[in-house]
Design a protein around this motif. Structure first.
Motif, PDB file in Angstrom:
ATOM      1  N   THR A  80      38.548  35.315  44.282  1.00  0.00           N
ATOM      2  CA  THR A  80      39.534  34.596  45.081  1.00  0.00           C
ATOM      3  C   THR A  80      39.446  34.963  46.557  1.00  0.00           C
ATOM      4  O   THR A  80      40.202  34.449  47.372  1.00  0.00           O
ATOM      5  CB  THR A  80      40.958  34.910  44.600  1.00  0.00           C
ATOM      6  N   GLY A  81      38.542  35.893  46.896  1.00  0.00           N
ATOM      7  CA  GLY A  81      38.381  36.269  48.300  1.00  0.00           C
ATOM      8  C   GLY A  81      39.470  37.199  48.810  1.00  0.00           C
ATOM      9  O   GLY A  81      39.574  37.449  50.007  1.00  0.00           O
ATOM     10  N   LEU A  82      40.285  37.730  47.894  1.00  0.00           N
ATOM     11  CA  LEU A  82      41.330  38.656  48.318  1.00  0.00           C
ATOM     12  C   LEU A  82      40.736  40.005  48.700  1.00  0.00           C
ATOM     13  O   LEU A  82      41.348  40.806  49.381  1.00  0.00           O
ATOM     14  CB  LEU A  82      42.353  38.849  47.200  1.00  0.00           C
ATOM     15  N   MET A  83      39.522  40.239  48.215  1.00  0.00           N
ATOM     16  CA  MET A  83      38.893  41.521  48.458  1.00  0.00           C
ATOM     17  C   MET A  83      37.391  41.278  48.497  1.00  0.00           C
ATOM     18  O   MET A  83      36.902  40.378  47.828  1.00  0.00           O
ATOM     19  CB  MET A  83      39.228  42.424  47.272  1.00  0.00           C
ATOM     20  N   GLN A  84      36.687  42.058  49.298  1.00  0.00           N
ATOM     21  CA  GLN A  84      35.234  41.900  49.289  1.00  0.00           C
ATOM     22  C   GLN A  84      34.622  42.827  48.245  1.00  0.00           C
ATOM     23  O   GLN A  84      35.234  43.809  47.843  1.00  0.00           O
ATOM     24  CB  GLN A  84      34.680  42.205  50.681  1.00  0.00           C
ATOM     25  N   ALA A  85      33.413  42.491  47.810  1.00  0.00           N
ATOM     26  CA  ALA A  85      32.747  43.341  46.820  1.00  0.00           C
ATOM     27  C   ALA A  85      32.552  44.725  47.424  1.00  0.00           C
ATOM     28  O   ALA A  85      32.144  44.845  48.575  1.00  0.00           O
ATOM     29  CB  ALA A  85      31.405  42.740  46.425  1.00  0.00           C
ATOM     30  N   PRO A  86      32.867  45.777  46.674  1.00  0.00           N
ATOM     31  CA  PRO A  86      32.730  47.113  47.237  1.00  0.00           C
ATOM     32  C   PRO A  86      31.261  47.490  47.406  1.00  0.00           C
ATOM     33  O   PRO A  86      30.408  47.026  46.657  1.00  0.00           O
ATOM     34  CB  PRO A  86      33.385  48.007  46.185  1.00  0.00           C
ATOM     35  N   SER A  87      30.980  48.297  48.424  1.00  0.00           N
ATOM     36  CA  SER A  87      29.619  48.823  48.523  1.00  0.00           C
ATOM     37  C   SER A  87      29.648  50.230  47.941  1.00  0.00           C
ATOM     38  O   SER A  87      30.485  51.055  48.304  1.00  0.00           O
ATOM     39  CB  SER A  87      29.143  48.796  49.971  1.00  0.00           C
ATOM     40  N   ILE A  88      28.784  50.449  46.974  1.00  0.00           N
ATOM     41  CA  ILE A  88      28.789  51.725  46.257  1.00  0.00           C
ATOM     42  C   ILE A  88      27.490  52.468  46.529  1.00  0.00           C
ATOM     43  O   ILE A  88      26.405  51.906  46.361  1.00  0.00           O
ATOM     44  CB  ILE A  88      28.954  51.502  44.733  1.00  0.00           C
TER      45      ILE A  88
END
Lengths: 83, 270
Positions: free
Chosen positions: B81-89
């Motif tokens: 939904t674009g509420l959060m960006q994919a985390p960079s791990i």
């Protein structure tokens, strides 16, 4: 360990040995938890060390009610002189 | 197509308000799903044919797997939904599972979800306030999590690690306060020394912050938050075990070292 002064000196040594408390700044009104950065695990260790020294058992529940260095001195004094 | 530059000030304000509203509703909806799911987790264990077990331990483990599924779902929902960006791990391979002690920074409420999703069988040290609230206490009990004011906290944690379960702890005992030096409680160090396990430091960043300490639940960030999760090489515990010092001193020294490590990496880019 029969006068309060002697107990205080012992306690000062314990606090220094176990918890890195500077003996120079220690006074009877210091709060164990707020001023001396002692936590519940430390309290167990301190009760055990006092037990070794006095031969009197300090119940953990009793110990938790003690807040200041003077409280501990009074408690140990009462235990030692209870016979 | 209308570009934002062509919008009148009123239209732009309306568009911004609409975007904020969408964000707010989306977040609320996500949290609603999660809360409902988390509350159902303990009940699921009792459904016939759905992991029913007389043994408490395996029931707890089944509940943890369900919660991890829920966490993954919620994180995917936030991302789609674009509420959060994919985390960079970074350093994912260092999460090897088993009896691994994870010491993580805690900038927001969301980072628990990441760790649960990454380590589904993990146990977790949780704040006593959550256990005093009957609504949050029920799922925590069903998950077999550990309460941070337990009399035998260190022994419980060591026993859990001994069972081969990862243990997640936020050694600050609460959420991190931005712009302040990290201040750690000594429980984490005591656990590592008592169980004789290395500590895996995990630094979690969130920019801009959401669900941070002291922020309202409905405070919306100016843009969708970006998470970075850095998993570092272990802090090896063996040298601390052989010092011959009382445990109170060892725990103090180790706590300072963990604090210095986490603080250095947390504040470098926060």
């Amino acid at each position: 360990m029969d006068t309060k002064e002697a107990i205080f000196e012992q306690l000062k040594a314990i606090l220094h040995d176990l918890f890195e408390v500077d003996p120079g700044t220690l006074s009877g009104s210091c709060n164990l938890y707020q001023d001396l950065d002692i936590d519940s695990i430390d309290a167990v260790d301190m009760a055990a060390r006092l037990h070794e020294l006095t031969g009197k058992k300090l119940e953990p529940a009793d110990f938790r009610s003690l807040q200041t260095v003077d409280d501990v001195v009074e408690k140990v004094y009462a235990l030692v002189n209870a016979g | 197509m209308i570009t934002p530059a062509r919008l009148s000030p009123t239209q732009a304000r309306t568009a911004r308000a609409a975007a904020r509203m969408k964000h707010l509703l989306g977040t609320l909806f996500g949290l609603l799903i999660f809360s409902a799911g988390a509350l159902l987790v303990p009940l699921l264990g009792y459904l016939p044919g759905l992991g029913r077990s007389d043994r408490q331990a395996s029931r707890q483990l089944a509940n943890r797997l369900r919660l991890a599924g829920l966490a993954k779902f919620l994180l995917a929902y936030f991302r789609i939904t674009g509420l959060m960006q994919a985390p960079s791990i970074q350093g994912l391979h260092r999460l090897r599972g088993g009896n691994q002690l994870i010491a993580a920074t805690h900038p927001t409420l969301v980072d628990g979800l990441f760790l649960i999703a990454l380590l589904p069988t993990a146990n977790c040290v949780t704040k006593s306030a959550l256990w005093r609230n009957p609504i949050t206490a029920a799922p925590l009990r069903a998950l077999g999590y550990i309460r941070n004011d337990s009399e035998d906290l260190v022994a419980q944690c060591a026993a859990s690690l001994e069972k081969g379960q990862p243990l997640i702890i936020f050694p600050e005992g609460t959420r991190s306060v931005p712009g302040q030096e990290l201040k750690l409680l000594r429980g984490c160090a005591h656990i590592a020394v008592s169980a004789g396990v290395d500590i895996t430091p995990v630094v979690i960043h969130c920019q801009p912050r959401v669900f941070g300490k002291g922020e309202g639940w409905l405070t919306m960030p100016p843009r969708s938050p970006e998470f970075r999760i850095d998993i570092f090489p272990d802090i090896v515990i063996a040298p601390y075990l052989t010092s011959g010092q009382p445990r109170s001193k060892v725990a103090r020294r180790l706590t300072r070292d963990i604090e210095e490590f986490l603080g250095r990496h947390y504040n470098s880019t926060a």
